[in-house]
Design an enzyme around this catalytic site. Structure first.
Site, PDB file in Angstrom:
ATOM      1  N   TYR A  33      20.812 100.114   0.504  1.00  0.00           N
ATOM      2  CA  TYR A  33      19.889  99.240  -1.151  1.00  0.00           C
ATOM      3  C   TYR A  33      18.836  99.803  -1.348  1.00  0.00           C
ATOM      4  CZ  TYR A  33      16.459  96.441   1.268  1.00  0.00           C
ATOM      5  OH  TYR A  33      15.563  96.510   1.840  1.00  0.00           O
ATOM      6  N   LYS A 147      17.874 102.309   5.015  1.00  0.00           N
ATOM      7  CA  LYS A 147      17.318 101.381   4.247  1.00  0.00           C
ATOM      8  C   LYS A 147      19.054 100.899   3.803  1.00  0.00           C
ATOM      9  CE  LYS A 147      14.754  99.296  -0.124  1.00  0.00           C
ATOM     10  NZ  LYS A 147      13.677  98.027   0.690  1.00  0.00           N
ATOM     11  N   GLU A 180       6.000  98.476  11.166  1.00  0.00           N
ATOM     12  CA  GLU A 180       5.687  98.270   9.792  1.00  0.00           C
ATOM     13  C   GLU A 180       5.667  96.734  10.167  1.00  0.00           C
ATOM     14  OE1 GLU A 180       9.128  99.943   7.400  1.00  0.00           O
ATOM     15  OE2 GLU A 180      10.118  99.681   9.564  1.00  0.00           O
ATOM     16  N   LEU A 205      10.896 102.371   7.581  1.00  0.00           N
ATOM     17  CA  LEU A 205      10.991 102.664   6.876  1.00  0.00           C
ATOM     18  C   LEU A 205      10.543 103.503   5.734  1.00  0.00           C
ATOM     19  CD1 LEU A 205      14.181 102.392   4.292  1.00  0.00           C
ATOM     20  CD2 LEU A 205      12.265 101.537   2.504  1.00  0.00           C
TER      21      LEU A 205
END
Ligand code: PLP
Length: 289
Positions: A33, A147, A180, A205
């Site tokens: 996505y 992703k 992250e 990511l």
């Protein structure tokens, strides 16, 4: 609620838009996505998002559902139908519909869905107040550069943050380094004013906001050190912040029980946010020419 969603070639009323129960995205999280921010009716960094979409798909050996040009046309049409001025466009591509079987289907046709959401730009007071984060172990798979719609650890982490009265959870790897946030990239500014974020490897990511902010920082004469930092280093930082398409640059003022800096948004963080927002506006002006 927005009026329309785009589902496999059709603009359907959002409230009644549906996908097949044997879509592999639903059964196996076999899809990817993008969330593309929209500011003043324009997609921010659209090409960078489409580059990442293409890359995520190719890593999973899923074909692009249509040409990039067509994806742009569909996005623009959906935004127009939904009168989207500020918020984001959500785009999801799965391997398609097939009888449930882990192996790739022989002739799957990638399924594509797009939705939009109107949101209000964050208020300056909220940005200056900043947000708190908690630290949690990173329990995800090893290809976080893709992703993928497989976001269960991220959802669990975000819920844990919410229940702890925090906005985000920073995930920490087995060596004690921050990877992250559950839906954001993590940054710190050390007491000697070094701007640090983790390098874009398979461990995180590579956020589009992260990529853009590195450019913004450089244009402001601020160099970025791309290296892992520990949770202890983060708690000792002068400033900290997160970046993402839905937050742009959001100051972090607390990590677990530790206040960062004076417990308010840091000066350099706000400069970076302003610089990023100015770059978004410049992009809009260029696109309008
Ligand atoms: C795990 C993770 N890291 C970082 C980001 C930030 O990426 P972007 O700046 O492209 O929104 C996201 C966004 O959803 C994310 O899910």
């Amino acid at each position: 609620m927005p009026r329309y969603a785009y589902v496999n070639g059709r603009y359907q009323p959002h409230s009644r838009a549906t996908v097949h129960i044997e879509d592999r995205g639903y059964q196996f999280a076999d899809g990817v996505y993008e969330v593309v921010p929209v500011s003043h009716g324009r997609l921010v960094d659209e090409d960078l998002h489409l580059d990442r979409l293409e890359r995520s798909l190719s890593e999973l050996r899923i074909d692009m559902p249509m040409s990039r040009r067509s994806l742009k046309l569909v996005s623009a049409e959906l935004m127009r139908r939904n009168r989207l001025s500020n918020g984001f466009l959500y785009m999801q591509v799965t391997r398609g519909v097939a009888p449930r079987d882990h192996k790739f289907p022989k002739q799957a046709v990638p399924a594509v869905v797009m939705t939009t959401r109107q949101t209000k730009p964050a208020k300056r007071e909220a940005i200056e107040a900043g947000v708190g984060v908690i630290a949690i172990p990173d329990i995800r798979w090893k290809r976080r550069d893709i992703k993928s719609v497989s976001l269960l650890p991220n959802c669990l982490g975000k819920q844990q943050a919410f229940e702890a009265g925090a906005y985000e959870a920073w995930m920490v790897d087995d060596e004690g380094f921050v990877t992250e946030g559950t839906s954001t990239n993590a940054w710190i500014i050390t007491k000697d004013k070094r701007l640090i974020t983790r390098p874009a490897t398979d461990d995180i990511l590579n956020g589009i906001t992260r990529i853009s902010l590195i450019r913004t920082a450089e244009s402001l004469g601020i160099s970025v050190e791309e290296r892992p930092f520990t949770l202890a280093e983060a708690k000792d930082a002068k400033e900290a912040f997160i970046t993402s398409s839905s937050n742009f640059v959001m100051p972090v003022v607390r990590i677990d029980e530790t206040a960062i800096g004076n417990g308010r948004a840091g000066e350099l963080t706000l400069r970076l946010r302003d610089g990023y927002e100015a770059a978004v506006v410049r992009g809009e002006e260029l696109a309008a020419q």
